[in-house]
Design a protein around this motif. Structure first.
Motif, PDB file in Angstrom:
ATOM      1  N   VAL A 227       0.844  -1.202   0.000  1.00  0.00           N
ATOM      2  CA  VAL A 227       0.000   0.000   0.000  1.00  0.00           C
ATOM      3  C   VAL A 227       0.876   1.249   0.000  1.00  0.00           C
ATOM      4  O   VAL A 227       0.616   2.218  -0.719  1.00  0.00           O
ATOM      5  CB  VAL A 227      -0.953  -0.003   1.205  1.00  0.00           C
ATOM      6  CG1 VAL A 227      -1.691   1.337   1.299  1.00  0.00           C
ATOM      7  CG2 VAL A 227      -1.957  -1.145   1.101  1.00  0.00           C
ATOM      8  N   TRP A 228       1.931   1.238   0.797  1.00  0.00           N
ATOM      9  CA  TRP A 228       2.816   2.404   0.852  1.00  0.00           C
ATOM     10  C   TRP A 228       3.505   2.643  -0.493  1.00  0.00           C
ATOM     11  O   TRP A 228       3.651   3.793  -0.924  1.00  0.00           O
ATOM     12  CB  TRP A 228       3.879   2.213   1.925  1.00  0.00           C
ATOM     13  CG  TRP A 228       3.329   1.993   3.306  1.00  0.00           C
ATOM     14  CD1 TRP A 228       2.043   2.210   3.739  1.00  0.00           C
ATOM     15  CD2 TRP A 228       4.037   1.491   4.434  1.00  0.00           C
ATOM     16  NE1 TRP A 228       1.925   1.872   5.064  1.00  0.00           N
ATOM     17  CE2 TRP A 228       3.122   1.428   5.516  1.00  0.00           C
ATOM     18  CE3 TRP A 228       5.351   1.095   4.648  1.00  0.00           C
ATOM     19  CZ2 TRP A 228       3.495   0.981   6.789  1.00  0.00           C
ATOM     20  CZ3 TRP A 228       5.720   0.649   5.903  1.00  0.00           C
ATOM     21  CH2 TRP A 228       4.792   0.602   6.963  1.00  0.00           C
ATOM     22  N   HIS A 230       2.289   1.810  -3.379  1.00  0.00           N
ATOM     23  CA  HIS A 230       1.212   2.359  -4.207  1.00  0.00           C
ATOM     24  C   HIS A 230       1.112   3.871  -3.996  1.00  0.00           C
ATOM     25  O   HIS A 230       0.996   4.638  -4.974  1.00  0.00           O
ATOM     26  CB  HIS A 230      -0.111   1.687  -3.860  1.00  0.00           C
ATOM     27  CG  HIS A 230      -1.317   2.524  -4.136  1.00  0.00           C
ATOM     28  ND1 HIS A 230      -1.803   2.723  -5.413  1.00  0.00           N
ATOM     29  CD2 HIS A 230      -2.138   3.234  -3.291  1.00  0.00           C
ATOM     30  CE1 HIS A 230      -2.880   3.511  -5.357  1.00  0.00           C
ATOM     31  NE2 HIS A 230      -3.085   3.833  -4.088  1.00  0.00           N
ATOM     32  N   GLU A 231       1.154   4.306  -2.761  1.00  0.00           N
ATOM     33  CA  GLU A 231       1.028   5.738  -2.478  1.00  0.00           C
ATOM     34  C   GLU A 231       2.208   6.533  -3.029  1.00  0.00           C
ATOM     35  O   GLU A 231       2.030   7.655  -3.514  1.00  0.00           O
ATOM     36  CB  GLU A 231       0.908   5.953  -0.969  1.00  0.00           C
ATOM     37  CG  GLU A 231      -0.393   5.438  -0.382  1.00  0.00           C
ATOM     38  CD  GLU A 231      -0.458   5.615   1.112  1.00  0.00           C
ATOM     39  OE1 GLU A 231      -1.261   6.460   1.553  1.00  0.00           O
ATOM     40  OE2 GLU A 231       0.283   4.932   1.838  1.00  0.00           O
ATOM     41  N   GLN A 234       1.505   6.816  -6.732  1.00  0.00           N
ATOM     42  CA  GLN A 234       0.163   7.236  -7.137  1.00  0.00           C
ATOM     43  C   GLN A 234       0.239   8.501  -7.991  1.00  0.00           C
ATOM     44  O   GLN A 234       0.908   9.472  -7.632  1.00  0.00           O
ATOM     45  CB  GLN A 234      -0.703   7.490  -5.905  1.00  0.00           C
ATOM     46  CG  GLN A 234      -2.183   7.598  -6.213  1.00  0.00           C
ATOM     47  CD  GLN A 234      -3.026   7.531  -4.946  1.00  0.00           C
ATOM     48  OE1 GLN A 234      -2.512   7.748  -3.847  1.00  0.00           O
ATOM     49  NE2 GLN A 234      -4.291   7.213  -5.084  1.00  0.00           N
ATOM     50  N   SER A 261       1.769   1.943  -9.470  1.00  0.00           N
ATOM     51  CA  SER A 261       0.733   2.266  -8.489  1.00  0.00           C
ATOM     52  C   SER A 261      -0.367   1.217  -8.490  1.00  0.00           C
ATOM     53  O   SER A 261      -0.771   0.720  -7.427  1.00  0.00           O
ATOM     54  CB  SER A 261       0.144   3.648  -8.776  1.00  0.00           C
ATOM     55  OG  SER A 261      -0.855   3.975  -7.842  1.00  0.00           O
ATOM     56  N   LEU A 265      -1.006  -1.887  -5.502  1.00  0.00           N
ATOM     57  CA  LEU A 265      -2.285  -1.917  -4.802  1.00  0.00           C
ATOM     58  C   LEU A 265      -3.063  -3.186  -5.123  1.00  0.00           C
ATOM     59  O   LEU A 265      -3.681  -3.793  -4.226  1.00  0.00           O
ATOM     60  CB  LEU A 265      -3.124  -0.692  -5.164  1.00  0.00           C
ATOM     61  CG  LEU A 265      -4.477  -0.580  -4.440  1.00  0.00           C
ATOM     62  CD1 LEU A 265      -4.285  -0.571  -2.930  1.00  0.00           C
ATOM     63  CD2 LEU A 265      -5.228   0.662  -4.907  1.00  0.00           C
ATOM     64  N   ASP A 335      -4.633   0.192   6.358  1.00  0.00           N
ATOM     65  CA  ASP A 335      -4.000   0.873   5.227  1.00  0.00           C
ATOM     66  C   ASP A 335      -4.845   0.785   3.966  1.00  0.00           C
ATOM     67  O   ASP A 335      -4.951   1.762   3.209  1.00  0.00           O
ATOM     68  CB  ASP A 335      -2.602   0.293   4.981  1.00  0.00           C
ATOM     69  CG  ASP A 335      -1.564   0.829   5.948  1.00  0.00           C
ATOM     70  OD1 ASP A 335      -1.693   1.985   6.376  1.00  0.00           O
ATOM     71  OD2 ASP A 335      -0.622   0.083   6.279  1.00  0.00           O
ATOM     72  N   ARG A 338      -7.670   3.195   4.187  1.00  0.00           N
ATOM     73  CA  ARG A 338      -7.194   4.579   4.047  1.00  0.00           C
ATOM     74  C   ARG A 338      -7.035   4.978   2.585  1.00  0.00           C
ATOM     75  O   ARG A 338      -7.346   6.114   2.203  1.00  0.00           O
ATOM     76  CB  ARG A 338      -5.867   4.727   4.794  1.00  0.00           C
ATOM     77  CG  ARG A 338      -5.257   6.110   4.747  1.00  0.00           C
ATOM     78  CD  ARG A 338      -4.104   6.221   5.747  1.00  0.00           C
ATOM     79  NE  ARG A 338      -3.164   5.116   5.613  1.00  0.00           N
ATOM     80  CZ  ARG A 338      -2.236   5.030   4.674  1.00  0.00           C
ATOM     81  NH1 ARG A 338      -2.142   5.982   3.758  1.00  0.00           N
ATOM     82  NH2 ARG A 338      -1.402   4.013   4.629  1.00  0.00           N
ATOM     83  N   VAL A 339      -6.572   4.055   1.735  1.00  0.00           N
ATOM     84  CA  VAL A 339      -6.309   4.435   0.342  1.00  0.00           C
ATOM     85  C   VAL A 339      -7.465   4.112  -0.603  1.00  0.00           C
ATOM     86  O   VAL A 339      -7.547   4.691  -1.685  1.00  0.00           O
ATOM     87  CB  VAL A 339      -5.010   3.778  -0.189  1.00  0.00           C
ATOM     88  CG1 VAL A 339      -3.812   4.215   0.643  1.00  0.00           C
ATOM     89  CG2 VAL A 339      -5.121   2.265  -0.263  1.00  0.00           C
ATOM     90  N   THR A 340      -8.352   3.193  -0.214  1.00  0.00           N
ATOM     91  CA  THR A 340      -9.441   2.804  -1.115  1.00  0.00           C
ATOM     92  C   THR A 340     -10.790   3.364  -0.684  1.00  0.00           C
ATOM     93  O   THR A 340     -11.677   3.542  -1.526  1.00  0.00           O
ATOM     94  CB  THR A 340      -9.579   1.274  -1.212  1.00  0.00           C
ATOM     95  OG1 THR A 340     -10.041   0.754   0.054  1.00  0.00           O
ATOM     96  CG2 THR A 340      -8.251   0.624  -1.596  1.00  0.00           C
TER      97      THR A 340
END
Length: 463
Positions: A227-228, A230-231, A234, A261, A265, A335, A338-340
């Motif tokens: 996830v990190w 991906h961020e 992004q 990215s 994810l 996580d 938080r991103v989705t």
């Protein structure tokens, strides 16, 4: 080796200076880390003694594994993260005094981690490739470690990746990101992408390339770092090669270029879904592994004249439930939410938070007013993973504040009653043995306690 014994103007244990809980936690984290580095590491190559006894001042001849070594990096990263938050909260004094010092320690730790590196050729599900990765045991020289077969495991790479990404975010050092992505490629090369009768991937990552069992610890810890990553990428056009098997003929190996990215994810979601489907128990916590596997050992097959690893079908969940396996999935759920914004991840995190505390925390078993956490085996470090996960879950599930507080209270009890020469006992609620020779401590436990204090320092500012 960078000297880490001088903690600058840190108030000591008996200081009368009035401190916020956050700052006090951070100072204790630095004190414990400095003591552990001084005691456990020796020589220019920073060889890590697995054990140290503060009562006899004896460090063991046994050298810690790469997993144990990584716990030191974890503690330093947690301190750097907390120092950064202190500065953001208006306390730049601690940041100015200590950030560069710990960044130098971090650099030395990574440089000397190369004693655990080695190179070997691996036949995987989609390719044959030479890799330079981290072996379980330290080698005689940098790059000289034995890493083939069972001499490396995927979870060790995952914990290292986690710290590399964290280090990159804290320091901006691109070398950390590059190595994190290289090791991520190695780990994801271990994903079982062979196809079942329904045209779906079997999925899961074995404990290591020399194993067939698929473990919670070799899947869940990879979710948050993905996830990190991906961020980090992004909105950028950077691409990566995705290797997979054709779902129609179930054997043709294919490649496609995708954005980093999306790739990171998608894999985070895929690993999370695999573990949740197969290893979540009826009592709401995660089991240890999928066993009963076929074939019973690593095997290869020939497809279109090329050799690949055979897919592995595992039929049986096996325990025990361990705190870090639930912790890595809890952090992953937090996580991913938080991103989705997918509310199912939030629900998963809330349910897992409550179920794990109910299962693992034992009220007043050892001392009235305190929760007892199992500390047998490596559980002192495992428990720290779950505590960190509670901190990750806190923004969306406030009841974890009580769960986090159980760790704060135990650490404080141990520190205020049993701190000796900068060290805490293995059992924070019972203390040291009256027989001095029985008081050796695991290096990774010393670093785990320091990391917990540093995470709690950050939590106090962020909550």
């Amino acid at each position: 080796m960078v000297a880490c014994g001088d903690s600058g103007s840190n108030p000591g244990p008996d200081s009368k200076e009035e401190l916020s809980l956050s700052e006090r936690n951070l100072l204790r984290a630095m004190e414990l880390t400095d003591s552990a580095i001084s005691a456990h590491f020796s020589g220019a190559g920073m060889a890590m003694a697995r054990y140290y006894n503060p009562y006899t001042d004896v460090r063991s001849d046994e050298i810690g594994s790469i997993w144990m070594y990584t716990s030191a990096i974890e503690a330093v990263n947690a301190i750097l993260h907390s120092l950064e938050r202190q500065k953001g909260g208006g306390n730049s004094k601690l940041y100015d005094e200590h950030f560069n010092r710990y960044a130098e320690v971090l650099s030395s730790l990574y440089e000397n981690a190369k004693f655990y590196q080695g190179t070997f050729e691996l036949v995987s599900y989609t390719q044959t490739k030479e890799w330079t990765i981290y072996g379980v045991n330290r080698g005689a020289g940098k790059g000289a470690a034995s890493v083939a077969g069972i001499m490396n495991v995927y979870d060790d790479q995952m914990w290292f990746i986690r710290e590399l990404v964290e280090s990159y975010k804290l320091t901006g050092n691109d070398a950390y990101l590059q190595e994190a992505e290289y090791l991520t490629e190695y780990v994801l090369d271990g994903w079982d992408c062979t196809i079942d009768d329904n045209g779906e991937e079997l999925g899961g990552i074995t404990w290591g390339p020399g194993y067939v069992t698929k473990h919670s610890c070799s899947n869940g810890p990879m979710i948050s770092p993905l996830v990190w990553l991906h961020e980090i990428y992004q909105g950028k056009s950077d691409q990566i090669t995705h290797r997979y098997i054709d779902a129609q003929d179930k054997e043709t190996r294919r490649t496609v270029q995708v954005t980093k990215s999306d790739y990171y994810l998608d894999f985070a979601k895929k690993i999370y879904a695999w573990q949740e489907e197969r290893l979540l128990r009826s009592d709401g916590v995660y089991d240890d592994l999928m066993g009963g596997c076929s074939p019973g050992g690593p095997e290869t097959e020939t497809v279109n004249g090329k050799t690949y690893r055979k897919g592995i079908r595992c039929r049986e969940m096996a325990g025990p439930a361990i705190t870090y396996n639930s912790g890595s999935m809890l952090s992953g759920a937090a996580d991913l939410f938080r991103v989705t914004g997918d509310d199912q991840y939030r629900k998963d995190a809330s349910n897992l938070s409550d179920a794990s505390f109910e299962y693992f925390a034992n009220p007043e078993q050892t001392k009235e007013g305190y929760y007892t956490w199992d500390i047998s085996g490596f559980n002192n470090w495992f428990n720290g993973v779950l505590m960190r996960a509670y901190v990750d879950a806190y923004p969306e599930h406030k009841p974890v504040a009580d769960y986090i507080d159980s760790f704060q209270k135990n650490l404080d009890y141990g520190y205020e009653n049993f701190l000796y020469e900068g060290f805490l006992p293995t059992n924070l609620l019972v203390g040291w043995s009256q027989t001095n020779n029985n008081n050796r401590t695991e290096g990774m436990f010393n670093f785990a306690f320091a990391a917990e204090y540093a995470v709690l320092a950050r939590y106090e500012l962020e909550k």
